[in-house]
Design an enzyme around this catalytic site. Structure first.
Site, short mmCIF file in Angstrom:
data_model
loop_
_atom_site.label_atom_id
_atom_site.label_comp_id
_atom_site.label_asym_id
_atom_site.label_seq_id
_atom_site.Cartn_x
_atom_site.Cartn_y
_atom_site.Cartn_z
N ASN A 10 -144.53 13.60 27.49
CA ASN A 10 -144.23 12.28 27.97
C ASN A 10 -143.06 12.44 28.79
O ASN A 10 -142.11 12.77 28.46
CB ASN A 10 -143.85 11.58 26.89
CG ASN A 10 -143.35 10.15 27.01
OD1 ASN A 10 -143.49 9.74 28.19
ND2 ASN A 10 -142.88 9.51 26.15
N TRP A 11 -143.87 12.40 30.16
CA TRP A 11 -142.62 12.47 31.44
C TRP A 11 -141.46 11.25 31.30
O TRP A 11 -140.68 11.10 31.97
CB TRP A 11 -143.23 12.44 32.51
CG TRP A 11 -144.32 13.54 32.90
CD1 TRP A 11 -144.53 14.58 31.86
CD2 TRP A 11 -145.01 13.83 33.95
NE1 TRP A 11 -145.27 15.39 32.37
CE2 TRP A 11 -145.79 15.05 33.83
CE3 TRP A 11 -145.27 13.31 35.25
CZ2 TRP A 11 -146.46 15.73 34.67
CZ3 TRP A 11 -146.24 13.81 36.02
CH2 TRP A 11 -146.81 15.01 35.73
N LYS A 12 -141.94 10.07 30.63
CA LYS A 12 -140.98 8.97 30.47
C LYS A 12 -141.10 8.48 32.00
O LYS A 12 -141.78 8.69 32.89
CB LYS A 12 -139.82 9.02 29.98
CG LYS A 12 -139.99 9.76 28.54
CD LYS A 12 -138.71 9.60 27.60
CE LYS A 12 -139.15 10.20 26.22
NZ LYS A 12 -138.10 10.41 25.30
N HIS A 102 -144.05 3.62 21.57
CA HIS A 102 -142.94 4.58 21.65
C HIS A 102 -141.49 3.98 21.24
O HIS A 102 -141.47 2.66 21.45
CB HIS A 102 -142.91 5.12 23.26
CG HIS A 102 -141.98 6.42 23.38
ND1 HIS A 102 -140.50 6.27 23.27
CD2 HIS A 102 -142.06 7.56 23.09
CE1 HIS A 102 -139.89 7.21 23.24
NE2 HIS A 102 -140.93 8.14 23.12
N GLU A 104 -138.84 3.63 22.61
CA GLU A 104 -138.30 3.20 23.72
C GLU A 104 -138.86 1.73 24.18
O GLU A 104 -138.16 0.74 24.55
CB GLU A 104 -137.97 4.13 24.86
CG GLU A 104 -137.16 5.35 24.78
CD GLU A 104 -137.56 6.72 25.19
OE1 GLU A 104 -138.20 6.65 25.92
OE2 GLU A 104 -137.17 7.57 24.73
N GLU A 174 -142.04 10.23 15.39
CA GLU A 174 -140.75 10.64 16.15
C GLU A 174 -139.24 9.92 15.52
O GLU A 174 -139.00 8.73 15.80
CB GLU A 174 -140.95 10.17 17.48
CG GLU A 174 -142.08 10.76 18.25
CD GLU A 174 -141.89 10.57 19.80
OE1 GLU A 174 -141.88 11.63 20.41
OE2 GLU A 174 -141.66 9.63 20.33
N GLY A 180 -134.37 13.00 22.48
CA GLY A 180 -133.62 13.19 23.64
C GLY A 180 -132.11 13.67 23.21
O GLY A 180 -131.14 13.59 24.00
N SER A 220 -137.05 16.36 20.63
CA SER A 220 -136.21 17.58 20.78
C SER A 220 -137.14 18.89 20.69
O SER A 220 -136.67 19.96 20.37
CB SER A 220 -134.92 17.55 20.43
OG SER A 220 -134.29 16.59 20.85
N GLY A 241 -140.71 15.11 25.21
CA GLY A 241 -140.33 14.55 26.39
C GLY A 241 -139.63 15.28 27.31
O GLY A 241 -140.42 16.15 28.16
N GLY A 242 -138.39 15.78 27.35
CA GLY A 242 -137.43 16.34 28.23
C GLY A 242 -138.25 17.71 28.47
O GLY A 242 -138.22 17.98 29.70
P1 PGA Z 1 -137.79 14.46 23.63
O1 PGA Z 1 -138.40 13.31 23.63
O2 PGA Z 1 -138.80 15.47 23.39
O3 PGA Z 1 -137.08 14.60 24.95
O4 PGA Z 1 -136.78 14.41 22.40
C1 PGA Z 1 -139.44 12.91 22.89
C2 PGA Z 1 -140.36 11.47 22.95
O5 PGA Z 1 -139.48 10.68 23.24
O6 PGA Z 1 -141.54 11.55 23.01
#
Ligand code: PGA
Length: 258
Positions: A10-12, A102, A104, A174, A180, A220, A241-242
């Site tokens: 997930n590049w966000k 998600h 967010e 999650e 993150g 993470s 994510g990251g």
């Molecule tokens: P992260 O994000 O790997 O940067 O913790 C995961 C996500 O929000 O899908």
């Protein structure tokens, strides 16, 4: 029943379309060099909407063994919904997956479990696969009520779906406190909730559905911790994510099995 592991990046809100092209090229070379076998793990990238056409072109041009999807979708078909994107638009771009709910989106856009369920149904009706997110915040984890909280989210999110639709879907657990933050749930923490989700799906639907649905852990995930997480019986993949913005790192995550 064998569930193919699903590793989704997930590049966000990161990477413009030129950077997206570079990442796909690099990821593709790295996977090819390392001898990636798509039958061992399915690899997916989830770019921002503005990158999808570029990602499609890069993947199609070289038959790169990657699938791709979107980070959100509208519950409406078309019309006066400024700023929204429909399932039909995503299907036309060759998207296979759509992330819905998600944390967010829930936090900054007020998405509720009901909206997430509605979006998931829309995605399935359009022939794509929803990655439905759930997970608790830190205060709930500290209270020790995280399993009940997540199962409550699942009941509401899955309510509009048939057993057959759930069987084709992906659920991503999650924990918000691990997103993150560098704070990873332990493999046992991930298994506790992913196992509870699968048992809950069996209660809500049936065992066949529970055996088929893929459940990811997210929060993470890195090359250094992915193996232990993937060794858990009810964890069928990772939502990353990251670490998915770094092609070498993400290739290692995809190839956790090697
Ligand atoms: P992260 O994000 O790997 O940067 O913790 C995961 C996500 O929000 O899908």
């Amino acid at each position: 029943m064998a569930r193919t592991p699903l590793m989704a990046g997930n590049w966000k809100m990161n990477l413009d379309h030129l950077e997206a092209n570079q990442l796909i090229q690099k990821l593709s070379f790295t996977l090819a060099d390392a001898g990636y076998d798509p039958s061992q793990s399915e690899a997916v990238v989830i770019p921002p909407f503005t990158d999808i056409r570029t990602v499609q072109t890069a993947i199609d041009a070289d038959s790169v063994p990657l699938k791709y999807g979107a980070q959100n979708v509208s519950t409406h078909d078309n019309g006066a919904f400024t700023g929204d994107i429909s399932t039909a638009m995503l299907v036309k771009l060759g998207c296979s997956y759509v992330v819905v709910g998600h944390s967010e989106r829930r936090e900054y856009h007020g998405e509720t479990n009901e909206i997430v369920g509605e979006k998931a149904k829309k995605v399935l009706d359009a022939g794509m696969v929803p990655i439905m997110c759930c997970g608790e915040a830190l205060d709930i984890r500290k209270e020790g009520t995280h399993v009940d909280f997540v199962l409550g989210q699942i009941s509401q999110m899955l309510a509009p779906l048939s057993a057959q639709q759930v069987a084709q879907s992906v659920i991503a657990y999650e924990p918000i406190w691990a997103i993150g933050t560098g704070e990873v749930a332990t493999p046992a923490d991930a298994q506790e909730v992913c196992g509870a989700i699968r048992r809950h799906v069996a209660e809500l639907f049936d065992q066949t559905t529970a055996d088929a649905v893929r459940i990811q852990y997210g929060g993470s995930v890195k090359a250094s911790n992915v193996r232990d997480i993937m060794a858990q019986p009810d964890v069928d993949g990772a939502l990353v994510g990251g670490a998915s913005l770094k092609p070498e790192e993400f290739a290692k995550i995809i190839m956790f099995y090697a």
